[in-house]
Design a protein around this motif. Structure first.
Motif, short mmCIF file in Angstrom:
data_model
loop_
_atom_site.label_atom_id
_atom_site.label_comp_id
_atom_site.label_asym_id
_atom_site.label_seq_id
_atom_site.Cartn_x
_atom_site.Cartn_y
_atom_site.Cartn_z
N ASP A 9 3.18 -4.38 -4.69
CA ASP A 9 2.63 -3.14 -4.12
C ASP A 9 2.58 -2.04 -5.18
O ASP A 9 1.59 -1.30 -5.26
N SER A 10 3.61 -1.92 -5.99
CA SER A 10 3.62 -0.93 -7.07
C SER A 10 2.53 -1.23 -8.09
O SER A 10 1.85 -0.32 -8.57
N LEU A 11 2.36 -2.50 -8.40
CA LEU A 11 1.30 -2.90 -9.33
C LEU A 11 -0.07 -2.53 -8.77
O LEU A 11 -0.93 -2.04 -9.50
N ALA A 12 -0.26 -2.72 -7.47
CA ALA A 12 -1.54 -2.36 -6.84
C ALA A 12 -1.81 -0.86 -6.95
O ALA A 12 -2.94 -0.45 -7.21
N VAL A 13 -0.78 -0.06 -6.76
CA VAL A 13 -0.95 1.40 -6.87
C VAL A 13 -1.36 1.76 -8.30
O VAL A 13 -2.32 2.52 -8.51
N ILE A 14 -0.68 1.21 -9.27
CA ILE A 14 -0.99 1.50 -10.67
C ILE A 14 -2.39 1.03 -11.03
O ILE A 14 -3.17 1.76 -11.64
N LEU A 15 -2.73 -0.20 -10.64
CA LEU A 15 -4.06 -0.73 -10.93
C LEU A 15 -5.15 0.10 -10.26
O LEU A 15 -6.18 0.39 -10.87
N GLY A 16 -4.91 0.48 -9.02
CA GLY A 16 -5.90 1.28 -8.30
C GLY A 16 -6.16 2.61 -8.98
O GLY A 16 -7.31 3.04 -9.13
N ILE A 17 -5.09 3.26 -9.40
CA ILE A 17 -5.24 4.54 -10.09
C ILE A 17 -5.99 4.35 -11.41
O ILE A 17 -6.90 5.12 -11.74
N ILE A 43 -7.57 0.42 -3.34
CA ILE A 43 -6.49 -0.46 -3.80
C ILE A 43 -5.18 0.32 -3.90
O ILE A 43 -4.13 -0.15 -3.43
N ALA A 44 -5.23 1.51 -4.47
CA ALA A 44 -4.02 2.33 -4.60
C ALA A 44 -3.47 2.72 -3.22
O ALA A 44 -2.26 2.64 -2.98
N LEU A 45 -4.35 3.12 -2.31
CA LEU A 45 -3.90 3.50 -0.97
C LEU A 45 -3.32 2.31 -0.21
O LEU A 45 -2.35 2.47 0.54
N THR A 46 -3.88 1.14 -0.41
CA THR A 46 -3.35 -0.06 0.23
C THR A 46 -1.94 -0.34 -0.27
O THR A 46 -1.04 -0.66 0.51
#
Length: 115
Positions: A9-17, A43-46
């Motif tokens: 989930d943290s990776l998704a936030v970073i990637l989304g940003i 992606i970041a919001l998810t």
């Protein structure tokens, strides 16, 4: 508690940003810019929503869908000739799908431990 699900989930936030702000350093068209901003934000919001509400396992599937959409976006939105933007979409799209798969309930047992 920090586990592989929280890491995904943290990776998704970073990637989304990173995807959302990437048009600032990549060659882009208007289409590619808005596609990357919108999909990056989703992606970041998810990822943020999954961190806040781990029991909402449907968000893992949404994250995977957004990763697939990011991967196919260069062809669908016709920016495959913009090398930097296209490769960024393809690479981050694949990593996002892998992060979503790693966080899925079947893989982590999240469905059984969430209250």
């Amino acid at each position: 508690m920090f586990n592989e699900t929280r890491a995904a989930d943290s990776l998704a936030v970073i990637l989304g940003i990173l995807v959302a702000i990437s048009p600032s350093w990549l060659d882009h068209s208007t289409r590619s810019m808005w596609t990357m901003i919108v999909l990056g934000a989703l992606i970041a919001l998810t990822g943020l929503a999954q961190m806040a509400r781990p029991a909402m396992t449907e968000l893992d599937y949404a994250m995977g869908l957004f990763g697939v959409l990011l991967f196919i976006a260069p062809w669908v939105m016709n920016y495959h000739d913009l090398t930097g933007s296209a490769w960024w979409s393809w690479i981050v799209g694949v990593i996002t799908v892998l992060a979503a798969l790693a966080a899925m309930p079947q893989m982590t047992g999240r469905m059984h431990t969430a209250h």
